[in-house]
Scaffold this active site. Sequence first.
Site, PDB file in Angstrom:
ATOM      1  N   ALA A  70       0.875  -1.175   0.000  1.00  0.00           N
ATOM      2  CA  ALA A  70       0.000   0.000   0.000  1.00  0.00           C
ATOM      3  C   ALA A  70       0.910   1.222   0.000  1.00  0.00           C
ATOM      4  O   ALA A  70       2.051   1.162   0.474  1.00  0.00           O
ATOM      5  CB  ALA A  70      -0.873  -0.028   1.241  1.00  0.00           C
ATOM      6  N   GLY A 113       0.786  -4.947   1.208  1.00  0.00           N
ATOM      7  CA  GLY A 113      -0.439  -5.122   0.429  1.00  0.00           C
ATOM      8  C   GLY A 113      -0.174  -5.789  -0.912  1.00  0.00           C
ATOM      9  O   GLY A 113      -1.055  -6.450  -1.470  1.00  0.00           O
ATOM     10  N   GLU A 116      -0.202  -9.317  -0.132  1.00  0.00           N
ATOM     11  CA  GLU A 116      -1.588  -9.720   0.161  1.00  0.00           C
ATOM     12  C   GLU A 116      -2.437  -9.807  -1.111  1.00  0.00           C
ATOM     13  O   GLU A 116      -3.332 -10.641  -1.208  1.00  0.00           O
ATOM     14  CB  GLU A 116      -2.213  -8.750   1.165  1.00  0.00           C
ATOM     15  N   GLU A 136       4.720  -4.938   7.592  1.00  0.00           N
ATOM     16  CA  GLU A 136       3.830  -3.961   8.227  1.00  0.00           C
ATOM     17  C   GLU A 136       4.200  -3.597   9.665  1.00  0.00           C
ATOM     18  O   GLU A 136       4.121  -2.434  10.055  1.00  0.00           O
ATOM     19  CB  GLU A 136       2.378  -4.458   8.210  1.00  0.00           C
TER      20      GLU A 136
HETATM   21  N1  COA Z   1       4.605   3.302  -0.757  1.00  0.00           N
HETATM   22  C1  COA Z   1       4.948   4.457  -1.349  1.00  0.00           C
HETATM   23  N2  COA Z   1       6.032   4.584  -2.132  1.00  0.00           N
HETATM   24  C2  COA Z   1       6.791   3.488  -2.325  1.00  0.00           C
HETATM   25  C3  COA Z   1       6.499   2.270  -1.730  1.00  0.00           C
HETATM   26  C4  COA Z   1       5.336   2.193  -0.904  1.00  0.00           C
HETATM   27  N3  COA Z   1       4.939   1.059  -0.321  1.00  0.00           N
HETATM   28  N4  COA Z   1       7.433   1.375  -2.087  1.00  0.00           N
HETATM   29  C5  COA Z   1       8.293   2.026  -2.888  1.00  0.00           C
HETATM   30  N5  COA Z   1       7.896   3.297  -3.040  1.00  0.00           N
HETATM   31  C6  COA Z   1       8.524   4.341  -3.858  1.00  0.00           C
HETATM   32  C7  COA Z   1       9.774   4.895  -3.222  1.00  0.00           C
HETATM   33  O1  COA Z   1       9.455   5.917  -2.280  1.00  0.00           O
HETATM   34  C8  COA Z   1      10.480   5.429  -4.446  1.00  0.00           C
HETATM   35  O2  COA Z   1       9.872   6.644  -4.821  1.00  0.00           O
HETATM   36  P1  COA Z   1      10.790   7.979  -4.956  1.00  0.00           P
HETATM   37  O3  COA Z   1      11.849   7.606  -5.947  1.00  0.00           O
HETATM   38  O4  COA Z   1       9.824   8.988  -5.464  1.00  0.00           O
HETATM   39  O5  COA Z   1      11.321   8.240  -3.596  1.00  0.00           O
HETATM   40  C9  COA Z   1      10.119   4.440  -5.529  1.00  0.00           C
HETATM   41  O6  COA Z   1       8.963   3.763  -5.076  1.00  0.00           O
HETATM   42  C10 COA Z   1      11.192   3.402  -5.802  1.00  0.00           C
HETATM   43  O7  COA Z   1      11.470   2.732  -4.581  1.00  0.00           O
HETATM   44  P2  COA Z   1      12.912   2.757  -3.863  1.00  0.00           P
HETATM   45  O8  COA Z   1      12.679   2.706  -2.389  1.00  0.00           O
HETATM   46  O9  COA Z   1      13.702   3.882  -4.397  1.00  0.00           O
HETATM   47  O10 COA Z   1      13.550   1.411  -4.362  1.00  0.00           O
HETATM   48  P3  COA Z   1      14.664   0.592  -3.592  1.00  0.00           P
HETATM   49  O11 COA Z   1      15.136  -0.425  -4.547  1.00  0.00           O
HETATM   50  O12 COA Z   1      15.665   1.475  -2.937  1.00  0.00           O
HETATM   51  O13 COA Z   1      13.851  -0.149  -2.410  1.00  0.00           O
HETATM   52  C11 COA Z   1      12.010  -1.358  -1.460  1.00  0.00           C
HETATM   53  C12 COA Z   1      12.790  -1.003  -2.738  1.00  0.00           C
HETATM   54  C13 COA Z   1      10.781  -2.171  -1.879  1.00  0.00           C
HETATM   55  C14 COA Z   1      12.875  -2.199  -0.512  1.00  0.00           C
HETATM   56  C15 COA Z   1      11.577  -0.060  -0.762  1.00  0.00           C
HETATM   57  O14 COA Z   1      10.942   0.789  -1.706  1.00  0.00           O
HETATM   58  C16 COA Z   1      10.605  -0.276   0.351  1.00  0.00           C
HETATM   59  O15 COA Z   1      10.984  -0.690   1.437  1.00  0.00           O
HETATM   60  N6  COA Z   1       9.313   0.020   0.125  1.00  0.00           N
HETATM   61  C17 COA Z   1       8.289  -0.094   1.117  1.00  0.00           C
HETATM   62  C18 COA Z   1       7.868  -1.543   1.280  1.00  0.00           C
HETATM   63  C19 COA Z   1       6.835  -1.663   2.363  1.00  0.00           C
HETATM   64  O16 COA Z   1       7.090  -1.451   3.536  1.00  0.00           O
HETATM   65  N7  COA Z   1       5.602  -2.027   1.975  1.00  0.00           N
HETATM   66  C20 COA Z   1       4.533  -2.238   2.852  1.00  0.00           C
HETATM   67  C21 COA Z   1       3.724  -1.004   3.033  1.00  0.00           C
HETATM   68  S1  COA Z   1       2.421  -1.303   4.198  1.00  0.00           S
END
Ligand code: COA
Length: 273
Positions: A70, A113, A116, A136
């Site tokens: 999400a 999400g 999920e 989460e």
């Molecule tokens: N919500 C909002 N934005 C998200 C996102 C999320 N769940 N997951 C990734 N993004 C965005 C990042 O903020 C980034 O945007 P930006 O360039 O404008 O800052 C873009 O997607 C690319 O992600 P980035 O984090 O740069 O890639 P990465 O390879 O460094 O890391 C992840 C990848 C998946 C490890 C990392 O994005 C992450 O931890 N995301 C959240 C995962 C999460 O906790 N999901 C559950 C949410 S309840």
Amino acid sequence: MTRPEGPLLLDTLHDGVLTLTLNRPDKLNALDQPLVDALHSALSYYEPLVDIVRAVVICGAGGRAFAAGADIATLRNRNSGEALLAINAQLFDRVARFPAPTIAAVTGYALGGGCELALACDLRVAGESAQFGQPETGLGIIPAAGATSRLPQLVGMGRARELIFTGRLVGADEAAAMGLVNAVVPDAEVLSAAVEMAIQIAKNDGLATRLTKQALQLVEGNLEHQRRFANLAQGLCFDSPSKVARMDAFLARKAARRNSAAHLAQRHDSGEG
Ligand code: COA
């Protein structure tokens, strides 16, 4: 036959197989409200077409993610009242109830999400880069959109507890070994493998397949009470200061990186450094 494509969700329909592509690759297909709305709209369009849509493949654009969860910026600003609307849980339940079998074609991240959503599908095909996880609790919330019920059903309660409590990511081979995915293929073949599986399903009798899906869902049991508890628990978490602080920390890390990348590009353009 196709429905007009929106920017956030692409849909194609061939040989009885509907393919839905989450198309927000710059945010790793994170599910924000417009994307959730687009999925609802596509599902409500295709649900009645039971003789035409015989199987569904859901995938993510860009190759780096099926969906990284999400949208944290959206969640950050939701309060408990909004959490009680169970926005993602209702969407994923709708995916689970889709009349025809559904297959998640996963490359890269399927987190929160996103995981999920994959769990709500009947089957999962993973590319070698696939990584599944429920992070989460690290963000001060609970996986309330199906992981506390669907993950134990797939991988057993012991493994589900471990994955949800630790939030650790599981790669494709480990996911296959624990029954989380049905097949692992090279990334470049994920979509074609999922579509091939869908075509095989679509060739079988539509009514028999729909009824079989319903019969299998009855084995999974009525999880209504469990869902209500998860939703109430999520409502509690959404007003906690710790949730806000943890999500702010994620958003601040990303903003700092964007700023430093922009700063470096600016210095490079002006011939500094
Ligand atoms: N919500 C909002 N934005 C998200 C996102 C999320 N769940 N997951 C990734 N993004 C965005 C990042 O903020 C980034 O945007 P930006 O360039 O404008 O800052 C873009 O997607 C690319 O992600 P980035 O984090 O740069 O890639 P990465 O390879 O460094 O890391 C992840 C990848 C998946 C490890 C990392 O994005 C992450 O931890 N995301 C959240 C995962 C999460 O906790 N999901 C559950 C949410 S309840």
